[in-house]
Design a protein around this motif. Structure first.
Motif, PDB file in Angstrom:
ATOM      1  N   PHE A 177     -58.121 -41.628 -20.007  1.00  0.00           N
ATOM      2  CA  PHE A 177     -56.744 -41.136 -20.142  1.00  0.00           C
ATOM      3  C   PHE A 177     -55.731 -42.269 -20.290  1.00  0.00           C
ATOM      4  N   PHE A 178     -56.207 -43.511 -20.225  1.00  0.00           N
ATOM      5  CA  PHE A 178     -55.256 -44.622 -20.315  1.00  0.00           C
ATOM      6  C   PHE A 178     -54.491 -44.609 -21.638  1.00  0.00           C
ATOM      7  N   HIS A 179     -55.198 -44.573 -22.759  1.00  0.00           N
ATOM      8  CA  HIS A 179     -54.550 -44.692 -24.068  1.00  0.00           C
ATOM      9  C   HIS A 179     -53.584 -43.537 -24.321  1.00  0.00           C
ATOM     10  N   ARG A 180     -53.967 -42.345 -23.908  1.00  0.00           N
ATOM     11  CA  ARG A 180     -53.107 -41.168 -24.083  1.00  0.00           C
ATOM     12  C   ARG A 180     -51.822 -41.306 -23.271  1.00  0.00           C
ATOM     13  N   ILE A 181     -51.959 -41.699 -22.021  1.00  0.00           N
ATOM     14  CA  ILE A 181     -50.788 -41.816 -21.147  1.00  0.00           C
ATOM     15  C   ILE A 181     -49.922 -43.004 -21.540  1.00  0.00           C
TER      16      ILE A 181
END
Length: 286
Positions: A177-181
């Motif tokens: 979820f890092f890239h999305r957030i």
């Protein structure tokens, strides 16, 4: 929070909600229910007690509840609501709160939301998030599992305002979820030229380092031992401010009831989680 203070803050939330609901085909008056769900978490009420509260307190009439609503109304509202409405309301409020501010220290992590029922078809088993005490001690604790969901969230580590949040089944790894957030942070907020991103060892990944370096954001990430040795805390003196995200999670669980989920299905759990987040903004940030 006293009623006068709550009423003043709720006016702003209600105005923002009236804008959001129309995007999803609802009339403006539907906004009062979104605000009611935030009040429910602020005051720690059941649907029955929420109906009594809205029928008794002047704030209910201010929102448009002429009489005490039937508690079953709230279940119907959840059925009719698109969970994205609550996410958009939360985003609108955070945008307004941080307007003109440049983010210098950002932190990201996740926390568990236990499923209400073992029959929840959207919930999954995932690794239970270690307690703050276990993380501070850096002990190799026995892995435990939780059946339910996780709230993945980022925060401004200086003001302790949550920035971007996502609810997902508990089996999804934090780093996915890092890239999305982070991408949404870049689109929604202004990042300072000497910004740092504070992350625990779950995010110790080459692609995360690369993306942050590309944007001239300093990655301050704990080293993951991959099971061969203990994870190492970064020497950066500001890494300790990563605990801001843990304090936010603690308040969401203990004060606003995130740990006491009573809903089944990712749609309803998402509505519940964002109601807790909006309640957090009302109490601590607005």
């Amino acid at each position: 929070m006293n009623m006068a203070t709550l009423k003043n803050k709720i006016v702003e939330v209600h105005a923002a909600a009236r804008v959001i609901v129309q995007r999803y085909g609802h009339r403006k008056k539907f906004a009062k229910h979104m605000v009611a769900f935030a009040i429910k978490q602020i005051e720690n009420l059941t649907d029955e007690k929420l109906a009594e509260f809205l029928g008794r307190e002047p704030i209910g009439k201010m929102l448009g509840y002429a009489n005490k609503p039937n508690p079953s109304t709230f279940s119907k509202v959840r059925e009719r609501s698109d969970p994205r409405m609550f996410g958009e309301l939360y985003n609108l409020l955070t945008n307004d709160l941080l307007k003109g501010k440049q983010l210098r220290l950002m932190a990201q992590d996740s926390t568990d939301i236990p499923a209400y029922s073992k029959k929840d078809r959207d919930a999954r088993y995932g690794h239970k998030t270690p307690s703050k005490k276990e993380q501070i001690a850096r002990k190799e604790v026995k892995k435990e599992y939780v059946f339910g969901y996780k709230l993945h969230a980022s925060a401004d580590a200086e003001s302790e305002v949550p920035l971007v949040s996502v609810v997902a089944p508990a089996n999804k790894h934090d780093k996915t979820f890092f890239h999305r957030i982070y991408g949404r942070i870049k689109n929604m907020f202004t990042i300072n030229y000497d910004a740092k991103y504070l992350l625990d060892a779950a995010y110790d990944s080459t692609d995360i380092y690369q993306e942050l370096h590309y944007d001239s954001v300093k990655p301050v990430i704990a080293t993951n031992g991959r099971g061969f040795y203990k994870s190492k805390t970064p020497k950066d003196p500001e890494y300790g401010k990563r605990w801001a995200i843990e304090r936010i999670f603690s308040r969401l669980k203990e004060i606003f009831g995130l740990a006491r989920n009573r809903f089944v299905g990712i749609a309803r759990v998402t509505i519940f989680a964002f109601s807790c987040l909006i309640a957090y903004l009302v109490k601590y940030a607005m």
